[in-house]
Design a protein around this motif. Structure first.
Motif, PDB file in Angstrom:
ATOM      1  N   SER A  90       4.888 -26.112   5.509  1.00 13.65           N
ATOM      2  CA  SER A  90       5.241 -25.950   4.110  1.00 13.65           C
ATOM      3  C   SER A  90       5.428 -27.316   3.449  1.00 13.65           C
ATOM      4  O   SER A  90       4.948 -28.340   3.947  1.00 13.65           O
ATOM      5  CB  SER A  90       6.515 -25.103   4.012  1.00 13.65           C
ATOM      6  OG  SER A  90       6.787 -24.727   2.683  1.00 13.65           O
ATOM      7  N   LEU A  91       6.130 -27.333   2.338  1.00 19.17           N
ATOM      8  CA  LEU A  91       6.369 -28.536   1.541  1.00 19.17           C
ATOM      9  C   LEU A  91       7.846 -28.892   1.569  1.00 19.17           C
ATOM     10  O   LEU A  91       8.705 -28.022   1.424  1.00 19.17           O
ATOM     11  CB  LEU A  91       5.917 -28.306   0.095  1.00 19.17           C
ATOM     12  CG  LEU A  91       6.272 -29.387  -0.923  1.00 19.17           C
ATOM     13  CD1 LEU A  91       5.447 -30.652  -0.677  1.00 19.17           C
ATOM     14  CD2 LEU A  91       6.032 -28.877  -2.350  1.00 19.17           C
ATOM     15  N   THR A  92       8.132 -30.180   1.721  1.00 18.95           N
ATOM     16  CA  THR A  92       9.516 -30.653   1.738  1.00 18.95           C
ATOM     17  C   THR A  92      10.312 -30.146   0.534  1.00 18.95           C
ATOM     18  O   THR A  92       9.786 -29.983  -0.572  1.00 18.95           O
ATOM     19  CB  THR A  92       9.551 -32.195   1.743  1.00 18.95           C
ATOM     20  OG1 THR A  92      10.900 -32.647   1.618  1.00 18.95           O
ATOM     21  CG2 THR A  92       8.752 -32.779   0.600  1.00 18.95           C
ATOM     22  N   GLY A  93      11.590 -29.924   0.763  1.00 19.61           N
ATOM     23  CA  GLY A  93      12.466 -29.489  -0.313  1.00 19.61           C
ATOM     24  C   GLY A  93      12.534 -30.485  -1.448  1.00 19.61           C
ATOM     25  O   GLY A  93      12.798 -30.117  -2.597  1.00 19.61           O
ATOM     26  N   ALA A  94      12.289 -31.773  -1.150  1.00 23.62           N
ATOM     27  CA  ALA A  94      12.295 -32.790  -2.202  1.00 23.62           C
ATOM     28  C   ALA A  94      11.170 -32.569  -3.198  1.00 23.62           C
ATOM     29  O   ALA A  94      11.208 -33.093  -4.312  1.00 23.62           O
ATOM     30  CB  ALA A  94      12.158 -34.182  -1.585  1.00 23.62           C
ATOM     31  N   GLY A  95      10.168 -31.769  -2.814  1.00 17.86           N
ATOM     32  CA  GLY A  95       9.027 -31.537  -3.680  1.00 17.86           C
ATOM     33  C   GLY A  95       9.145 -30.300  -4.552  1.00 17.86           C
ATOM     34  O   GLY A  95       8.135 -29.791  -5.048  1.00 17.86           O
ATOM     35  N   GLU A  96      10.372 -29.810  -4.765  1.00 12.56           N
ATOM     36  CA  GLU A  96      10.569 -28.576  -5.537  1.00 12.56           C
ATOM     37  C   GLU A  96       9.964 -28.643  -6.935  1.00 12.56           C
ATOM     38  O   GLU A  96       9.616 -27.608  -7.508  1.00 12.56           O
ATOM     39  CB  GLU A  96      12.055 -28.258  -5.653  1.00 12.56           C
ATOM     40  CG  GLU A  96      12.697 -27.751  -4.384  1.00 12.56           C
ATOM     41  CD  GLU A  96      12.074 -26.457  -3.886  1.00 12.56           C
ATOM     42  OE1 GLU A  96      12.084 -25.462  -4.626  1.00 12.56           O
ATOM     43  OE2 GLU A  96      11.560 -26.461  -2.763  1.00 12.56           O
TER      44      GLU A  96
ATOM     45  N   SER B 216      11.362 -41.951   7.618  1.00 12.05           N
ATOM     46  CA  SER B 216      12.684 -42.557   7.796  1.00 12.05           C
ATOM     47  C   SER B 216      12.911 -43.766   6.903  1.00 12.05           C
ATOM     48  O   SER B 216      13.972 -44.379   6.941  1.00 12.05           O
ATOM     49  CB  SER B 216      12.860 -42.977   9.262  1.00 12.05           C
ATOM     50  OG  SER B 216      11.816 -43.853   9.657  1.00 12.05           O
ATOM     51  N   GLU B 217      11.930 -44.096   6.078  1.00 15.97           N
ATOM     52  CA  GLU B 217      12.031 -45.285   5.236  1.00 15.97           C
ATOM     53  C   GLU B 217      11.359 -45.009   3.895  1.00 15.97           C
ATOM     54  O   GLU B 217      10.229 -44.512   3.855  1.00 15.97           O
ATOM     55  CB  GLU B 217      11.337 -46.459   5.934  1.00 15.97           C
ATOM     56  CG  GLU B 217      11.388 -47.776   5.209  1.00 15.97           C
ATOM     57  CD  GLU B 217      10.686 -48.885   5.989  1.00 15.97           C
ATOM     58  OE1 GLU B 217      10.874 -50.051   5.621  1.00 15.97           O
ATOM     59  OE2 GLU B 217       9.957 -48.578   6.944  1.00 15.97           O
TER      60      GLU B 217
ATOM     61  N   THR C 139      15.590 -39.854   2.688  1.00 15.77           N
ATOM     62  CA  THR C 139      15.143 -40.040   4.077  1.00 15.77           C
ATOM     63  C   THR C 139      15.884 -39.160   5.081  1.00 15.77           C
ATOM     64  O   THR C 139      15.679 -39.297   6.282  1.00 15.77           O
ATOM     65  CB  THR C 139      15.313 -41.511   4.496  1.00 15.77           C
ATOM     66  OG1 THR C 139      16.682 -41.898   4.326  1.00 15.77           O
ATOM     67  CG2 THR C 139      14.413 -42.427   3.670  1.00 15.77           C
ATOM     68  N   GLU C 140      16.711 -38.243   4.612  1.00 19.45           N
ATOM     69  CA  GLU C 140      17.389 -37.334   5.534  1.00 19.45           C
ATOM     70  C   GLU C 140      16.365 -36.371   6.113  1.00 19.45           C
ATOM     71  O   GLU C 140      15.678 -35.665   5.367  1.00 19.45           O
ATOM     72  CB  GLU C 140      18.500 -36.568   4.809  1.00 19.45           C
ATOM     73  CG  GLU C 140      19.341 -35.709   5.735  1.00 19.45           C
ATOM     74  CD  GLU C 140      20.519 -35.077   5.027  1.00 19.45           C
ATOM     75  OE1 GLU C 140      21.137 -34.164   5.614  1.00 19.45           O
ATOM     76  OE2 GLU C 140      20.834 -35.492   3.895  1.00 19.45           O
ATOM     77  N   SER C 141      16.240 -36.342   7.431  1.00 22.94           N
ATOM     78  CA  SER C 141      15.103 -35.654   8.034  1.00 22.94           C
ATOM     79  C   SER C 141      15.431 -35.110   9.413  1.00 22.94           C
ATOM     80  O   SER C 141      16.211 -35.702  10.170  1.00 22.94           O
ATOM     81  CB  SER C 141      13.919 -36.623   8.142  1.00 22.94           C
ATOM     82  OG  SER C 141      12.820 -36.039   8.787  1.00 22.94           O
ATOM     83  N   ASP C 142      14.788 -33.976   9.745  1.00 19.87           N
ATOM     84  CA  ASP C 142      14.878 -33.405  11.089  1.00 19.87           C
ATOM     85  C   ASP C 142      13.786 -33.942  12.002  1.00 19.87           C
ATOM     86  O   ASP C 142      13.737 -33.580  13.180  1.00 19.87           O
ATOM     87  CB  ASP C 142      14.738 -31.875  11.017  1.00 19.87           C
ATOM     88  CG  ASP C 142      15.855 -31.223  10.221  1.00 19.87           C
ATOM     89  OD1 ASP C 142      17.029 -31.501  10.524  1.00 19.87           O
ATOM     90  OD2 ASP C 142      15.554 -30.445   9.296  1.00 19.87           O
TER      91      ASP C 142
END
Length: 274
Positions: free
Chosen positions: A94-100, A193-194, A255-258
């Motif tokens: 899917s698409l990152t939540g930052a891309g809402e 991460s950056e 940059t918060e990521s799993d």
């Protein structure tokens, strides 16, 4: 058995290759199959039930750029066929939540809703932007001394496609082996991460190639005009501009990521990918 859809694409092929190296039984799904691959055509839903036969874990790579109604119809067909075929778990890119705020977000979120209502287990991999998205501009910058990108003053926490493929393969293998049920029902946010902006990229390219490279921000209007002049279909122009508009607006720098928790080592740095 694990199946990867879109196995001839950039992300799907990487996932399929990593799964093939895992020792699990893997089959590739593509519209134009060769060898042991199966025909998987999202636009031919009647063919999907047979294609998914015997599949335990389905890695459903999203169907790519198209009008929203087309993408949602494709994904709905996949969900229905997977349910009818008795697939045990679906892993969806899917698409990152930052891309809402991106124009491609509604189709992804509608697909997540379809999956949530399905009778099988689901894992959603919310992928961030690919570091490779900037590679052509980087190559041109090395040649011309000017990095031209429509980033404005924004930054993007891009992830290496290789890392996103590794994460997807790990989730699929563990779901297939049923050694780790922690992935069931999970939504993973997978970004880099950056966070890098145009000035950061230009500076890093300058250091790498021993020459001065300047950053020249491209306006979104000029970017749209260039994409249109290149002959891209209107929906692709709109979606692509929307991606960079979100970077400009400052939404894509988190940059918060799993991702680190799903990799064997540290995530690849976007600048190293470039």
């Amino acid at each position: 058995m694990i199946m990867v859809t879109g196995a001839s694409g950039a992300l799907g092929s990487l996932i399929a290759a990593k799964l093939a190296a895992s020792g699990r039984e893997v089959v590739a799904g593509t519209r134009r199959p060769t060898g042991s691959a199966r025909r998987v055509d999202f636009d031919a839903p009647d063919s999907l039930a047979e294609a998914f036969g015997g599949v335990d874990v389905l890695v459903a790579v999203s169907a790519g750029f198209a009008e929203d109604d087309v993408v949602i119809a494709r994904h709905r067909a996949v969900v229905e066929a997977a349910a009818n075929a008795g697939v045990r778990q679906v892993v969806y890119t899917s698409l990152t939540g930052a891309g809402e705020h991106m124009s491609i977000a509604p189709a992804h979120r509608a697909t997540e809703r379809l999956l949530a209502a399905a009778p099988f287990a689901v894992t959603v991999l919310r992928n961030g932007l690919y570091a490779e998205l900037l590679s052509q501009a980087a190559e041109q910058a090395v040649a011309t001394g000017v990095l031209t990108l429509p980033l404005g003053g924004g930054k993007v926490a891009a992830a290496a496609r290789e890392d996103l493929a590794e994460a997807a393969a790990r989730v699929a293998v563990e779901a297939d082996a049923q050694v780790d049920n922690a992935h069931r029902g999970r939504v993973y946010e997978l970004v880099g991460s950056e966070a890098l902006g145009g000035e950061d990229l230009a500076s890093a390219l300058s250091a790498e190639h021993g020459k001065e490279i300047a950053y020249a921000p491209l306006s979104l209007g000029d970017f749209r005009a260039a994409l249109t002049a290149a002959g891209l279909p209107p929906f692709q122009v709109a979606h692509t501009v929307s991606v960079f508009a979100n970077v400009n607006a400052g939404f894509m720098g988190g940059t918060e990521s799993d991702l680190p928790g799903l990799l064997a080592g540290a995530p690849r740095r976007a600048i190293d990918v470039l």
